[in-house]
Design a protein around this motif. Structure first.
Motif, short mmCIF file in Angstrom:
data_model
loop_
_atom_site.label_atom_id
_atom_site.label_comp_id
_atom_site.label_asym_id
_atom_site.label_seq_id
_atom_site.Cartn_x
_atom_site.Cartn_y
_atom_site.Cartn_z
N ALA A 15 20.57 -6.81 -3.72
CA ALA A 15 19.54 -6.71 -2.68
C ALA A 15 18.57 -5.62 -3.08
N LEU A 16 17.31 -5.86 -2.86
CA LEU A 16 16.26 -4.88 -3.13
C LEU A 16 15.63 -4.45 -1.81
N SER A 17 15.46 -3.15 -1.65
CA SER A 17 14.83 -2.61 -0.45
C SER A 17 13.76 -1.62 -0.87
N ALA A 18 12.67 -1.56 -0.15
CA ALA A 18 11.56 -0.67 -0.50
C ALA A 18 11.36 0.38 0.59
N TRP A 19 11.13 1.63 0.13
CA TRP A 19 10.74 2.72 1.03
C TRP A 19 9.27 3.00 0.75
N VAL A 20 8.44 2.81 1.75
CA VAL A 20 6.99 2.93 1.59
C VAL A 20 6.51 4.19 2.31
N PHE A 21 5.82 5.07 1.55
CA PHE A 21 5.28 6.32 2.08
C PHE A 21 3.76 6.21 2.11
N GLN A 22 3.16 6.38 3.28
CA GLN A 22 1.71 6.34 3.40
C GLN A 22 1.21 7.67 3.94
N ASP A 23 0.25 8.27 3.23
CA ASP A 23 -0.31 9.56 3.62
C ASP A 23 -1.27 9.35 4.79
N PRO A 80 0.83 -1.20 0.00
CA PRO A 80 0.00 0.00 0.00
C PRO A 80 0.87 1.25 0.00
N GLY A 81 0.32 2.35 -0.51
CA GLY A 81 1.02 3.63 -0.47
C GLY A 81 1.97 3.83 -1.64
N ALA A 82 2.81 4.85 -1.48
CA ALA A 82 3.81 5.19 -2.50
C ALA A 82 5.10 4.44 -2.20
N VAL A 83 5.64 3.72 -3.21
CA VAL A 83 6.78 2.83 -2.98
C VAL A 83 7.95 3.23 -3.88
N LEU A 84 9.11 3.40 -3.27
CA LEU A 84 10.37 3.65 -3.97
C LEU A 84 11.29 2.46 -3.68
N THR A 136 1.31 14.87 6.18
CA THR A 136 1.91 14.03 7.21
C THR A 136 1.98 12.61 6.67
N VAL A 137 3.19 12.04 6.66
CA VAL A 137 3.36 10.72 6.08
C VAL A 137 4.04 9.78 7.07
N SER A 138 3.71 8.50 6.93
CA SER A 138 4.42 7.44 7.65
C SER A 138 5.39 6.81 6.67
N ILE A 139 6.67 6.76 7.03
CA ILE A 139 7.70 6.20 6.15
C ILE A 139 8.24 4.92 6.81
N SER A 140 8.23 3.83 6.06
CA SER A 140 8.81 2.57 6.56
C SER A 140 9.77 2.01 5.53
N ARG A 141 10.81 1.38 6.03
CA ARG A 141 11.78 0.73 5.14
C ARG A 141 11.60 -0.77 5.25
N ARG A 142 11.46 -1.42 4.11
CA ARG A 142 11.22 -2.86 4.10
C ARG A 142 12.24 -3.56 3.21
N PRO A 196 16.13 -1.70 7.83
CA PRO A 196 14.93 -2.39 7.37
C PRO A 196 14.06 -2.84 8.53
N GLY A 197 12.77 -2.60 8.40
CA GLY A 197 11.82 -2.96 9.45
C GLY A 197 11.40 -1.81 10.31
N ALA A 198 12.15 -0.68 10.25
CA ALA A 198 11.82 0.47 11.08
C ALA A 198 10.83 1.38 10.35
N SER A 199 10.18 2.26 11.09
CA SER A 199 9.24 3.22 10.51
C SER A 199 9.25 4.50 11.33
N ALA A 200 8.78 5.59 10.73
CA ALA A 200 8.75 6.88 11.41
C ALA A 200 7.70 7.75 10.75
N GLU A 201 7.29 8.81 11.45
CA GLU A 201 6.35 9.79 10.90
C GLU A 201 7.05 11.13 10.75
N THR A 202 6.68 11.84 9.68
CA THR A 202 7.26 13.17 9.45
C THR A 202 6.31 13.96 8.55
N THR A 203 6.62 15.23 8.34
CA THR A 203 5.86 16.10 7.46
C THR A 203 6.70 16.42 6.25
N LEU A 204 6.14 16.19 5.05
CA LEU A 204 6.84 16.46 3.79
C LEU A 204 5.99 17.38 2.93
#
Length: 920
Positions: A639-647, A545-549, A620-626, A603-611
């Motif tokens: 190795a592939l890693s994903a940064w997921v941004f959820q509004d 879900p969300g925006a994935v980089l 306000t978005v929640s950013i998690s690294r997977r 990887p596995g951590a998450s945080a909230e910030t304003t972008l």
């Protein structure tokens, strides 16, 4: 007379806790003082050992019975023993119970005979104290057990079984606290059900370390299923041996004796808990000690043999229900595991990438292991999907801990105590070897789950130093421990399924050799797929879900670079893949305004910030690294890693609005409460004066009023003032309850006496309305842990309502009744006008009144039922209304079982049976 020799010196008065685990508690050489014991040699029943207090119970000192057959000192008792053994088919175990008649006309004793360790032991006790069920006809206990069995049939969980067990044992034994204690895999334990006196501290939900019940104590609970300590402060009585007898120096094994003396360390532990007596029954499930039913009392307490037998039966029934529940859960889990294994049968079909299917498929290894990440080690190459360690760490685990059977741990830190590489990635691992040559290994990983465990005292301070020795801890206050570096434990069914994996995969591939060839080829194909097939990667990220980089790290590099992104990411940040492809991921995130601290997340951590995003503005978005994929062969590694941004802007705005509304409501509520408190004081003072002066005038204390109309008006003033005062009191009570400021002052209430007083208070109102008031309170009406004033309000309000809305000639019945779940109810039934069905759901609202002629005649505020309902909820009870127009209304307030206390023998009762208050 024969020589005597003391045996097996009891434990010292000041034992060292450091010796607790080695203490020979099964051979204490002594018994508790509330009974006596004889060790007999068969077949002639010669006495080889006797308790030093024998004369107290048999009138015969030990030296007169040692070395001679029992018939010489206790002929009647010996005859009763032989008759009991004959009736029990030659004395086969288990223990035989019978009545033992001492010599010289002494009172009969309760006897228990059993064989153990090549010896025959006869235990003798006087009849114990009466519990609440003692003296009640046996049919009642039978009915209780029948109802208990019926309830257990419908229990969905082991917690329900434990709750009903604790409730029945509490009612059957009269102990102030009854707990069901469950052992955990490491032999620590937790209290999963509890019934206690209100004055006792709560232990429900608390954990206790394994050292509280050491191994040798658990073994005795396994072989002796019932254990009683009649008096924690009681004396200890040594055993005396016949010096001329066989093996006089060999200690007597009292492991199966109910009178066995207690370890001084355990006695000190119980004293520190404030316990005076215990009665404990073992719960054996599948031949293993699953838990205990533990009864505690603050003072000494000794029950009759009948109570012991009843508790043993309850424990046996409860253990059977637990065994069935556990077996059903295991069978269901096994069916799920079998279905997951069956789903793997097709992973080697022609044209399929077996590695991709096993690692990334919906019904692959992650599903089988219920894991957060999985990996395959194929002859040196490693492929991993989801949350896993890095590939070189996986190699290390395989090389140092793999091979043969399943390796399972819920704490990798214990497996690799010197490594910190796993701390922020995974906490648990499951590993099995698929093949030894070539080396094929499957692994599953779980993330850390931080848990809070509440202990009965600090488990790390199980002992305290005093007087140069170690003694049991004195504090059992709730102590919170935060457990880290662990994942949820792997269930036996998951571990078993992982153990079957080698055979299932080999069969699906057509043999171990073909399995190795297929995995070796597919892992290279899978590697190429992750490196060059961007559409395939989109297939992975489209499910997120969300925006994935997505970022990629090539072999030999430590830095991730931007690889691709999904459409949602492009829309929000107004970026196309070509603009950032190949750039350092840290630079790309910096362009988006992500702070350095968030960019450094593992990887596995998450945080909230304003972008501030071009497409959406400030959000306000929640950013998690997977972690997505890691593949490392001898040719290359990626190795592939994903940064997921959820509004989450809308969520935060909603939370802020709710927070503001809550704060405003709290301010308004405080203002309302303050206003009502002030107004109640301001109004009550003049109202009390009005009522007082009107009573003086009505009584004509200072002379006649003259015209009779004056006296009529004065009475009207008094009644109006009393009505207004009652309304103000109800309003204040409702306000306090709504504001959460009304607390209950719990006490032990004689419910029968309280209901009787309430009926007397309403009797005048019933006489004036020509209503028959009938109260039905059984002599066995229980006591109740509740707020006496609040319960009085409940009964008076229900009775007043019933009387007011019952026409002349009708009847109002008030009674107490026992509920099937062990609770108690107060019921008021009338033959009044009744309530229409469409009004039943609204009459509990404050001020709501049904509009009819009788309502307009008798008046009222509409607060009575609302107040009753609120007070019932405060006591975790409930108000039930049943009514039919023209047929009357039944109002019943039910209290939960844990508030109910059976009436003790001799408890005062104002009313037994039925008493009627006649109408005027």
């Amino acid at each position: 007379m024969t020589d005597q020799a003391p045996i097996a010196t009891p434990a010292p008065e000041t034992p060292s806790l450091s010796d607790c685990a080695r203490e020979p508690i099964h051979i204490p050489g002594a018994i508790q003082a509330h009974g006596t014991l004889l060790v007999l040699e068969e077949p002639d029943l010669t006495v080889t050992h006797a308790a030093a207090n024998l004369a107290r119970y048999l009138g015969v000192p030990p030296e007169e019975v040692l070395g001679v057959p029992l018939e010489r000192s206790c002929p009647a008792g010996a005859a009763a023993l032989r008759a009991a053994l004959a009736q029990a088919a030659g004395g086969a175990d288990p223990a035989v119970r019978f009545d033992f008649e001492p010599p010289a006309g002494r009172p009969a004793l309760e006897a228990r005979f059993h064989r153990h360790d090549g010896r025959a032991l006869l235990e003798l006790e006087p009849p114990g104290e009466d519990g609440p069920r003692e003296g009640v006809p046996g049919g009642t206990a039978t009915a209780d057990l029948a109802g208990f069995i019926e309830r257990l049939e419908g229990c969905a969980t082991r917690y329900d079984i434990a709750r009903w067990t604790a409730d029945l044992v509490s009612r059957s034994t009269g102990f102030d606290r009854v707990m069901v204690y469950r052992f955990l895999p490491d032999w620590s334990g937790d209290v999963i059900a509890e019934v206690r006196h209100a004055s006792e501290p709560a232990y429900l939900g608390l954990h206790f370390p394994a050292s509280d019940i050491p191994a040798q104590a658990r073994e005795l609970y396994r072989v002796n299923l019932l254990r009683a300590i009649a008096d924690v402060h009681g004396e200890v009585v040594p055993l005396v041996a016949d010096a001329a007898g066989r093996d006089p120096a060999r200690p007597v094994d009292l492991g199966r004796s109910t009178l066995r003396a207690v370890s001084p360390i355990h006695l000190e532990y119980l004293r520190n808990m404030g316990v005076g007596a215990t009665l404990v029954a073992s719960l054996m499930v599948g031949g293993r000690l699953w838990g205990l039913i533990a009864c505690h009392h603050p003072t000494g307490r000794r029950c009759r043999a009948g109570t012991h037998d009843l508790l043993s039966r309850i424990a046996l029934i409860a253990a059977g229900a637990l065994e069935r529940s556990i077996a059903a859960d295991i069978a269901q889990a096994r069916r799920r595991t079998e279905a997951r294994l069956a789903a793997l049968d097709g992973v080697f079909e022609a044209g399929r990438d077996s590695v991709a299917a096993l690692l990334c498929g919906d019904r692959g290894l992650r599903d089988l292991g219920m894991a957060d990440g999985v990996a395959l080690y194929v002859d040196g190459a490693v492929a991993a999907f989801g949350r896993t360690p890095d590939t070189h760490e996986i190699r290390h685990l395989v090389e140092h801990h793999g091979g043969g059977a399943v390796t399972a741990t819920d704490c990798l830190h214990e497996l690799e105590p010197q490594s910190s590489a796993f701390d922020e990635t995974v906490a648990g691992m499951l590993m099995v070897e698929l093949s030894a040559q070539p080396r094929l290994v499957a692994l599953a990983f779980r993330r850390e789950v931080i848990q809070e465990i509440f202990w009965g005292g600090d488990p790390l301070k199980a002992a305290s130093a005093e007087d140069g020795r170690l003694s049991p801890r004195k504090s059992f206050e709730r102590w919170r421990q935060t457990v880290t570096d662990r994942c949820p434990p792997w269930s036996p069914e998951v571990v078993d399924g992982w153990g079957e994996l080698p055979g299932r995969l080999a069969a699906a591939a057509g043999g171990t050799a073909r399995l190795a060839d297929r995995l070796a080829g597919d892992i290279r194909r899978f590697h190429a797929w992750t490196r060059f097939d961007e559409p395939a990667v989109h297939g992975l990220i489209d499910v997120l879900p969300g925006a994935v980089l997505v970022s990629l790290r090539a072999a030999g590099e430590s830095v991730f670079h931007a690889f691709t992104m999904n459409r949602e990411f492009q829309r929000i940040f107004d970026i196309v893949p070509d603009e950032v492809a190949g750039r350092r991921i840290d630079d790309v995130l910096s362009l988006l305004g992500v702070s350095p601290a968030i960019r450094a997340m593992v990887p596995g951590a998450s945080a909230e910030t304003t972008l501030t995003a071009p497409g959406t503005g400030e959000r306000t978005v929640s950013i998690s690294r997977r972690s997505l994929l890691k593949v490392d062969t001898e040719d290359d590694g990626t190795a592939l890693s994903a940064w997921v941004f959820q509004d989450i802007t809308s969520h935060r705005r909603t939370e802020e609005a709710l927070r503001t509304a809550r704060d405003q409501a709290l301010v308004a509520n405080r203002s309302k409460s303050a206003f009502l408190a002030n107004m109640s004081h301001e109004l009550r003072t003049p109202l009390n004066a009005i009522i007082g002066f009107s009573e003086l005038l009505a009584d004509e204390l200072f002379g006649p009023l003259g015209d009779a109309k004056y006296k009529e008006y004065v009475n009207d003033i008094r009644h109006a003032g009393e009505h207004l005062l009652s309304l103000i009191s109800d309003l204040l009570d409702i306000s306090k309850i709504e504001a959460g400021r009304r607390t209950i002052n719990e006490d032990l209430i004689d419910l029968g006496a309280l209901v009787t007083r309430c009926c007397s208070m309403v009797s005048d109102l019933a006489r004036r309305g020509d209503v028959l008031l009938d109260r039905q309170i059984p002599a066995t009406a229980p006591n109740l842990h509740a707020d006496a004033r609040a319960v009085r309000q409940i009964v008076v309000n229900l009775l007043s309502n019933a009387v007011k809305f019952t026409p002349a000639g009708g009847t109002v019945t008030c009674r107490t009744l026992a509920l099937k779940d062990g609770g108690v109810a107060i019921e008021v039934r009338d033959t009044g006008i009744g309530i229409a069905e469409e009004h039943l759901s609204r009459v509990l609202e404050p001020f709501y009144q049904v509009d009819n002629s009788l309502t307009r005649q008798v008046g009222g505020t509409g607060l009575g039922l609302s107040l009753v309902n609120a007070i019932a909820n405060l006591h975790q009870g409930r108000l039930i209304l049943e009514s039919k127009v023209g047929c009357g209304t039944t109002a019943r307030v039910e209290f939960p079982p844990w508030r109910t206390v059976p009436a003790r023998d001799g408890a005062s009762r104002t009313l037994h049976g039925v008493e009627q208050v006649p109408a005027a």
